[in-house]
Design a protein around this motif. Structure first.
Motif, PDB file in Angstrom:
ATOM      1  N   UNK A   9     -13.318  -2.117   4.133  1.00  0.00           N
ATOM      2  CA  UNK A   9     -14.290  -2.329   3.059  1.00  0.00           C
ATOM      3  C   UNK A   9     -15.069  -1.080   2.683  1.00  0.00           C
ATOM      4  N   UNK A  10     -15.249  -0.148   3.640  1.00  0.00           N
ATOM      5  CA  UNK A  10     -16.033   1.054   3.384  1.00  0.00           C
ATOM      6  C   UNK A  10     -15.178   2.242   2.930  1.00  0.00           C
ATOM      7  N   UNK A  11     -13.870   2.085   2.862  1.00  0.00           N
ATOM      8  CA  UNK A  11     -13.010   3.148   2.335  1.00  0.00           C
ATOM      9  C   UNK A  11     -13.217   3.236   0.820  1.00  0.00           C
ATOM     10  N   UNK A  12     -13.058   4.426   0.279  1.00  0.00           N
ATOM     11  CA  UNK A  12     -13.054   4.564  -1.174  1.00  0.00           C
ATOM     12  C   UNK A  12     -11.635   4.544  -1.738  1.00  0.00           C
ATOM     13  N   UNK A  13     -10.642   4.678  -0.868  1.00  0.00           N
ATOM     14  CA  UNK A  13      -9.231   4.621  -1.271  1.00  0.00           C
ATOM     15  C   UNK A  13      -8.418   4.234  -0.043  1.00  0.00           C
ATOM     16  N   UNK A  14      -7.218   3.737  -0.262  1.00  0.00           N
ATOM     17  CA  UNK A  14      -6.368   3.346   0.849  1.00  0.00           C
ATOM     18  C   UNK A  14      -5.956   4.533   1.699  1.00  0.00           C
ATOM     19  N   UNK A  15      -5.665   4.289   2.955  1.00  0.00           N
ATOM     20  CA  UNK A  15      -5.173   5.334   3.852  1.00  0.00           C
ATOM     21  C   UNK A  15      -3.986   6.047   3.203  1.00  0.00           C
ATOM     22  N   UNK A  16      -3.991   7.385   3.176  1.00  0.00           N
ATOM     23  CA  UNK A  16      -2.872   8.100   2.542  1.00  0.00           C
ATOM     24  C   UNK A  16      -1.542   7.900   3.251  1.00  0.00           C
ATOM     25  N   UNK A  17      -1.567   7.724   4.571  1.00  0.00           N
ATOM     26  CA  UNK A  17      -0.321   7.471   5.290  1.00  0.00           C
ATOM     27  C   UNK A  17       0.228   6.092   4.933  1.00  0.00           C
ATOM     28  N   UNK A  18      -0.639   5.075   4.947  1.00  0.00           N
ATOM     29  CA  UNK A  18      -0.203   3.742   4.537  1.00  0.00           C
ATOM     30  C   UNK A  18       0.270   3.744   3.092  1.00  0.00           C
ATOM     31  N   UNK A  19      -0.367   4.580   2.265  1.00  0.00           N
ATOM     32  CA  UNK A  19       0.035   4.662   0.859  1.00  0.00           C
ATOM     33  C   UNK A  19       1.438   5.233   0.723  1.00  0.00           C
ATOM     34  N   UNK A  20       1.763   6.209   1.567  1.00  0.00           N
ATOM     35  CA  UNK A  20       3.113   6.773   1.550  1.00  0.00           C
ATOM     36  C   UNK A  20       4.128   5.730   2.014  1.00  0.00           C
ATOM     37  N   UNK A  21       3.764   4.985   3.035  1.00  0.00           N
ATOM     38  CA  UNK A  21       4.646   3.913   3.516  1.00  0.00           C
ATOM     39  C   UNK A  21       4.848   2.868   2.422  1.00  0.00           C
ATOM     40  N   UNK A  22       3.752   2.520   1.728  1.00  0.00           N
ATOM     41  CA  UNK A  22       3.840   1.513   0.673  1.00  0.00           C
ATOM     42  C   UNK A  22       4.739   1.959  -0.467  1.00  0.00           C
ATOM     43  N   UNK A  23       4.743   3.264  -0.772  1.00  0.00           N
ATOM     44  CA  UNK A  23       5.669   3.764  -1.789  1.00  0.00           C
ATOM     45  C   UNK A  23       7.104   3.420  -1.426  1.00  0.00           C
ATOM     46  N   UNK A  24       7.379   3.427  -0.112  1.00  0.00           N
ATOM     47  CA  UNK A  24       8.734   3.156   0.351  1.00  0.00           C
ATOM     48  C   UNK A  24       9.117   1.691   0.293  1.00  0.00           C
ATOM     49  N   UNK A  25       8.126   0.792   0.489  1.00  0.00           N
ATOM     50  CA  UNK A  25       8.501  -0.628   0.447  1.00  0.00           C
ATOM     51  C   UNK A  25       8.169  -1.299  -0.883  1.00  0.00           C
ATOM     52  N   UNK A  26       7.486  -0.597  -1.767  1.00  0.00           N
ATOM     53  CA  UNK A  26       7.225  -1.179  -3.080  1.00  0.00           C
ATOM     54  C   UNK A  26       8.554  -1.449  -3.792  1.00  0.00           C
ATOM     55  N   UNK A  27       8.689  -2.620  -4.311  1.00  0.00           N
ATOM     56  CA  UNK A  27       9.920  -2.974  -5.022  1.00  0.00           C
ATOM     57  C   UNK A  27      10.914  -3.776  -4.210  1.00  0.00           C
ATOM     58  N   UNK A  28      10.678  -3.895  -2.886  1.00  0.00           N
ATOM     59  CA  UNK A  28      11.650  -4.639  -2.068  1.00  0.00           C
ATOM     60  C   UNK A  28      11.391  -6.137  -2.072  1.00  0.00           C
ATOM     61  N   UNK A  29      10.215  -6.553  -2.537  1.00  0.00           N
ATOM     62  CA  UNK A  29       9.828  -7.958  -2.425  1.00  0.00           C
ATOM     63  C   UNK A  29      10.865  -8.891  -3.034  1.00  0.00           C
ATOM     64  N   UNK A  30      11.388  -8.548  -4.194  1.00  0.00           N
ATOM     65  CA  UNK A  30      12.354  -9.419  -4.852  1.00  0.00           C
ATOM     66  C   UNK A  30      13.594  -9.616  -3.991  1.00  0.00           C
TER      67      UNK A  30
END
Length: 265
Positions: free
Chosen positions: A79-100
């Protein structure tokens, strides 16, 4: 002139075939580990966890969206972050789009973070992601599944992350604030990551990354698997590619950025 070993195509083939034997062995071992994950005992989820999602308030059962299996990525965004963790953000780039693809194989997917849903939605729009993302703000979910800890636990050595107890956090480490890191510019990686998330080291490290799996069987939800720390690395697609690049990971400190931050001064 290169200092790396060079050779003929024949020498390369011979060395490659030798490596291939070990790669095949690793693949078979990985298959065995996957089977062992599936054979872990299931633990019934007793609590009625609630989340905020794009469609409003939802339960853990709702996150299945009619599927029998659910995978959750525990995304570091307190809640106190101003942006998501950059490492998690890099990981999310990799799994974005797999949901379908997962949904068409009876597997639901969602990221879950403690930040309020409005903050998650704004960051998701900035990153141009499409995967489902739920807020566990005010819920016991992150604490119960080992990815969030209190300041008291942190200071008194009460953090058990990745199935290991951590020592108490030293008070006021150097570079522990955003301002200190920006001034000094060469602090430890965790201080740099904390600064990139807009918070201090203590606040940043009370949230942790992880992956958890659940199954819905005859109306009952069971927790089946969780992995943390470097156990999450296998889904960090960037590293899977770098491990096959000529110079490998070739790292010195935190070199990655959010995908919209490269090229900035």
């Amino acid at each position: 002139m290169t200092t790396h070993l060079t050779g003929t195509r024949e020498a390369w083939i011979a060395a490659r075939l030798d490596l291939l034997a070990d790669e095949k062995d690793l693949t078979r071992r990985s298959d065995e580990l996957a089977l062992r994950r599936q054979q872990l005992p299931w633990v019934r989820v007793e609590k009625d966890y609630r989340f905020d999602a794009e469609e409003g308030g939802v339960s853990l059962a709702d996150l299945f969206k009619g599927r029998s299996q659910l995978l959750i990525y525990h995304f570091m965004f307190g809640p106190d972050y101003t942006a998501g963790c950059p490492s998690c953000s890099s990981i999310a780039d990799g799994f974005n789009g797999i949901t379908v693809h997962l949904e068409n194989h009876d597997v639901a997917f969602s990221a879950v973070s403690r930040a309020p849903i409005a903050k998650l939605q704004a960051y998701k729009a900035r990153m141009q992601w499409s995967f489902p993302w739920a807020s566990s703000f005010g819920s016991d979910f992150n604490g119960d599944f080992g990815v969030w800890f209190t300041e008291e636990q942190q200071q008194q050595g009460g953090i058990a992350y990745n199935f290991r107890r951590e020592a108490p956090m030293p008070p006021s480490p150097a570079g522990s604030t955003v301002q200190e890191w920006q001034l000094r510019g060469s602090e430890a990686p965790v201080a740099q990551l904390a600064a990139m998330a807009g918070t201090d080291v203590g606040t940043y490290t009370r949230d942790r990354p992880g992956v958890s799996a659940f199954v819905l069987d005859d109306g009952v939800i069971y927790h089946t698997y969780s992995s943390y720390a470097r156990g999450v690395e296998s889904i960090w697609g960037m590293y899977q590619w770098l491990d096959r690049a000529p110079k490998g990971r070739n790292e010195q400190g935190i070199w990655w950025r959010r995908h919209d931050e490269y090229g900035r001064a």
